[in-house]
Scaffold this motif. Structure first.
Motif, mmCIF file in Angstrom:
data_model
loop_
_atom_site.group_PDB
_atom_site.id
_atom_site.type_symbol
_atom_site.label_atom_id
_atom_site.label_comp_id
_atom_site.label_asym_id
_atom_site.label_seq_id
_atom_site.Cartn_x
_atom_site.Cartn_y
_atom_site.Cartn_z
ATOM 1 N N GLU A 68 37.755 52.410 -47.462
ATOM 2 C CA GLU A 68 39.188 52.725 -47.356
ATOM 3 C C GLU A 68 39.749 52.370 -45.974
ATOM 4 O OE1 GLU A 68 36.773 54.716 -48.335
ATOM 5 O OE2 GLU A 68 37.342 55.893 -50.093
ATOM 6 N N VAL A 69 38.905 52.387 -44.948
ATOM 7 C CA VAL A 69 39.436 52.195 -43.584
ATOM 8 C C VAL A 69 38.655 51.208 -42.725
ATOM 9 C CG1 VAL A 69 40.632 54.408 -43.322
ATOM 10 C CG2 VAL A 69 38.176 54.275 -42.823
ATOM 11 N N LYS A 70 37.391 50.930 -43.049
ATOM 12 C CA LYS A 70 36.584 50.123 -42.129
ATOM 13 C C LYS A 70 35.362 49.521 -42.791
ATOM 14 C CE LYS A 70 33.827 52.279 -39.112
ATOM 15 N NZ LYS A 70 32.479 51.884 -39.560
ATOM 16 N N GLN A 71 34.870 48.438 -42.154
ATOM 17 C CA GLN A 71 33.577 47.885 -42.544
ATOM 18 C C GLN A 71 32.485 48.629 -41.778
ATOM 19 O OE1 GLN A 71 33.956 43.729 -41.554
ATOM 20 N NE2 GLN A 71 34.730 43.259 -43.604
ATOM 21 N N ASP A 72 31.253 48.410 -42.207
ATOM 22 C CA ASP A 72 30.164 48.991 -41.427
ATOM 23 C C ASP A 72 29.962 48.199 -40.129
ATOM 24 O OD1 ASP A 72 29.149 46.761 -42.636
ATOM 25 O OD2 ASP A 72 27.504 47.765 -43.646
ATOM 26 N N PHE A 73 29.359 48.815 -39.180
ATOM 27 C CA PHE A 73 29.073 48.233 -37.872
ATOM 28 C C PHE A 73 30.344 47.724 -37.181
ATOM 29 C CE2 PHE A 73 25.154 48.097 -40.341
ATOM 30 C CZ PHE A 73 24.327 48.811 -39.498
ATOM 31 N N ALA A 74 31.366 48.531 -37.231
ATOM 32 C CA ALA A 74 32.616 48.259 -36.510
ATOM 33 C C ALA A 74 33.333 49.593 -36.340
ATOM 34 C CB ALA A 74 33.492 47.301 -37.298
ATOM 35 N N TRP A 75 33.895 49.813 -35.162
ATOM 36 C CA TRP A 75 34.610 51.073 -34.941
ATOM 37 C C TRP A 75 35.775 51.203 -35.906
ATOM 38 C CZ3 TRP A 75 33.091 55.233 -32.624
ATOM 39 C CH2 TRP A 75 32.235 55.162 -31.522
ATOM 40 N N PRO A 87 39.460 52.052 -36.756
ATOM 41 C CA PRO A 87 40.680 52.048 -35.935
ATOM 42 C C PRO A 87 41.272 53.446 -35.745
ATOM 43 C CG PRO A 87 41.106 51.116 -38.109
ATOM 44 C CD PRO A 87 39.623 51.286 -38.001
ATOM 45 N N HIS A 88 40.843 54.400 -36.569
ATOM 46 C CA HIS A 88 41.368 55.757 -36.453
ATOM 47 C C HIS A 88 40.515 56.653 -35.552
ATOM 48 C CE1 HIS A 88 44.140 54.698 -39.573
ATOM 49 N NE2 HIS A 88 43.162 54.440 -40.419
ATOM 50 N N CYS A 89 39.447 56.091 -34.996
ATOM 51 C CA CYS A 89 38.547 56.912 -34.181
ATOM 52 C C CYS A 89 38.908 56.823 -32.700
ATOM 53 C CB CYS A 89 37.100 56.443 -34.379
ATOM 54 S SG CYS A 89 35.911 57.469 -33.477
ATOM 55 N N PRO A 137 43.024 65.378 -40.787
ATOM 56 C CA PRO A 137 43.389 66.082 -42.034
ATOM 57 C C PRO A 137 43.520 65.127 -43.215
ATOM 58 C CG PRO A 137 44.857 66.676 -40.210
ATOM 59 C CD PRO A 137 44.067 65.487 -39.755
ATOM 60 N N ASP A 138 43.817 63.864 -42.920
ATOM 61 C CA ASP A 138 44.067 62.891 -43.985
ATOM 62 C C ASP A 138 42.959 61.856 -44.121
ATOM 63 O OD1 ASP A 138 46.618 64.030 -44.480
ATOM 64 O OD2 ASP A 138 47.367 63.002 -42.682
ATOM 65 N N ARG A 139 41.808 62.099 -43.490
ATOM 66 C CA ARG A 139 40.730 61.116 -43.554
ATOM 67 C C ARG A 139 40.235 60.978 -44.994
ATOM 68 N NH1 ARG A 139 38.815 65.999 -42.494
ATOM 69 N NH2 ARG A 139 36.631 66.586 -42.662
ATOM 70 N N PRO A 140 39.652 59.816 -45.326
ATOM 71 C CA PRO A 140 39.177 59.608 -46.706
ATOM 72 C C PRO A 140 38.138 60.644 -47.125
ATOM 73 C CG PRO A 140 39.216 57.524 -45.492
ATOM 74 C CD PRO A 140 39.482 58.610 -44.483
ATOM 75 N N GLU A 141 38.078 60.858 -48.425
ATOM 76 C CA GLU A 141 37.101 61.812 -48.962
ATOM 77 C C GLU A 141 35.680 61.452 -48.544
ATOM 78 O OE1 GLU A 141 37.603 64.660 -50.645
ATOM 79 O OE2 GLU A 141 39.733 64.315 -50.276
ATOM 80 N N ARG A 142 35.411 60.155 -48.494
ATOM 81 C CA ARG A 142 34.068 59.693 -48.108
ATOM 82 C C ARG A 142 33.708 60.200 -46.708
ATOM 83 N NH1 ARG A 142 31.690 54.873 -50.371
ATOM 84 N NH2 ARG A 142 33.729 54.530 -51.319
ATOM 85 N N CYS A 143 34.693 60.260 -45.828
ATOM 86 C CA CYS A 143 34.445 60.776 -44.476
ATOM 87 C C CYS A 143 34.221 62.288 -44.518
ATOM 88 C CB CYS A 143 35.624 60.456 -43.569
ATOM 89 S SG CYS A 143 35.975 58.705 -43.389
ATOM 90 N N LYS A 144 35.022 62.959 -45.339
ATOM 91 C CA LYS A 144 34.874 64.419 -45.442
ATOM 92 C C LYS A 144 33.503 64.789 -45.980
ATOM 93 C CE LYS A 144 39.788 65.188 -46.278
ATOM 94 N NZ LYS A 144 40.831 65.435 -47.288
ATOM 95 N N ASP A 145 32.989 63.951 -46.882
ATOM 96 C CA ASP A 145 31.724 64.274 -47.559
ATOM 97 C C ASP A 145 30.490 63.876 -46.755
ATOM 98 O OD1 ASP A 145 33.170 65.230 -49.653
ATOM 99 O OD2 ASP A 145 32.963 63.447 -50.900
ATOM 100 N N PHE A 146 30.669 63.036 -45.738
ATOM 101 C CA PHE A 146 29.485 62.514 -45.053
ATOM 102 C C PHE A 146 28.934 63.511 -44.038
ATOM 103 C CE2 PHE A 146 27.216 60.283 -41.692
ATOM 104 C CZ PHE A 146 26.256 59.651 -42.472
ATOM 105 N N HIS A 147 27.647 63.784 -44.177
ATOM 106 C CA HIS A 147 26.923 64.591 -43.195
ATOM 107 C C HIS A 147 25.610 63.874 -42.938
ATOM 108 C CE1 HIS A 147 29.520 67.448 -45.391
ATOM 109 N NE2 HIS A 147 29.720 67.953 -44.185
ATOM 110 N N CYS A 148 25.384 63.451 -41.705
ATOM 111 C CA CYS A 148 24.106 62.793 -41.428
ATOM 112 C C CYS A 148 22.982 63.834 -41.514
ATOM 113 C CB CYS A 148 24.147 62.104 -40.062
ATOM 114 S SG CYS A 148 24.045 63.238 -38.656
ATOM 115 N N GLN A 149 21.770 63.343 -41.631
ATOM 116 C CA GLN A 149 20.638 64.255 -41.834
ATOM 117 C C GLN A 149 20.374 65.126 -40.612
ATOM 118 O OE1 GLN A 149 20.601 64.109 -45.342
ATOM 119 N NE2 GLN A 149 18.600 64.887 -44.803
#
Ligand code: SF4
Ligand code: SF4
Length: 135
Positions: A19-26, A28-30, A40-52
């Motif tokens: 929705e916002v970026k490719q892998d291995f690239a910053w 633009p919203h960070c 508050p409006d970040r993609p669901e994929r970002c909300k769901d991601f938790h690294c191990q």
């Protein structure tokens, strides 16, 4: 004690979020070190991601991604499970350094043996390079 991301933003650099970026690239919203500018409006994929590191206390403090420069990602795809070490492309050799390399080898060995009751494949990924780790 519950872990928190703190000043780490490594997933906003190395993980892909279509929705916002490719892998291995910053993204633009960070704002690195300060977090997401559209939190508050970040993609669901970002909300769901938790690294191990964030959710699994078996990963020691040295695995804090801001320090290790490596994100540990766990995924299940059908019958197959994967543990992927996604390495910051600005530190492409970090995974070969200690204590990371020994940990990665141990995790790969446990996955091959099914030591925890399930088997998984262990992969190191840096940009387009993917290396399956053996025992
Ligand atoms: S890589 Fe892990 S610790 Fe770092 S910001 Fe992402 S979820 Fe948080
Ligand atoms: S939208 Fe926000 S949380 Fe998602 S990758 Fe970009 S900066 Fe990170």
């Amino acid at each position: 004690m519950k872990r928190e991301c703190g000043r780490c933003s490594l997933c906003c650099k190395v993980m892909g979020v279509p929705e916002v970026k490719q892998d291995f690239a910053w993204c633009p919203h960070c704002a690195p070190g300060h977090g997401c500018k559209i939190y508050p409006d970040r993609p669901e994929r970002c909300k769901d991601f938790h690294c191990q590191w964030l959710i699994d206390p078996r990963f020691g403090d040295h695995w804090y991604p801001a320090k290790s420069k490596i994100i540990v990602d766990h995924k299940v795809d059908g019958e197959k499970a994967f543990v992927t070490f996604v390495v910051d492309h600005d530190y492409p050799g970090r995974w070969r350094e200690e204590p990371y390399f020994s940990d990665i080898k141990a995790i790969a060995g446990a996955g091959i043996l099914g030591a925890l009751g399930i088997k998984w494949t262990t992969v190191v990924r840096v940009r387009d390079v993917q290396i399956v780790i053996g025992r």
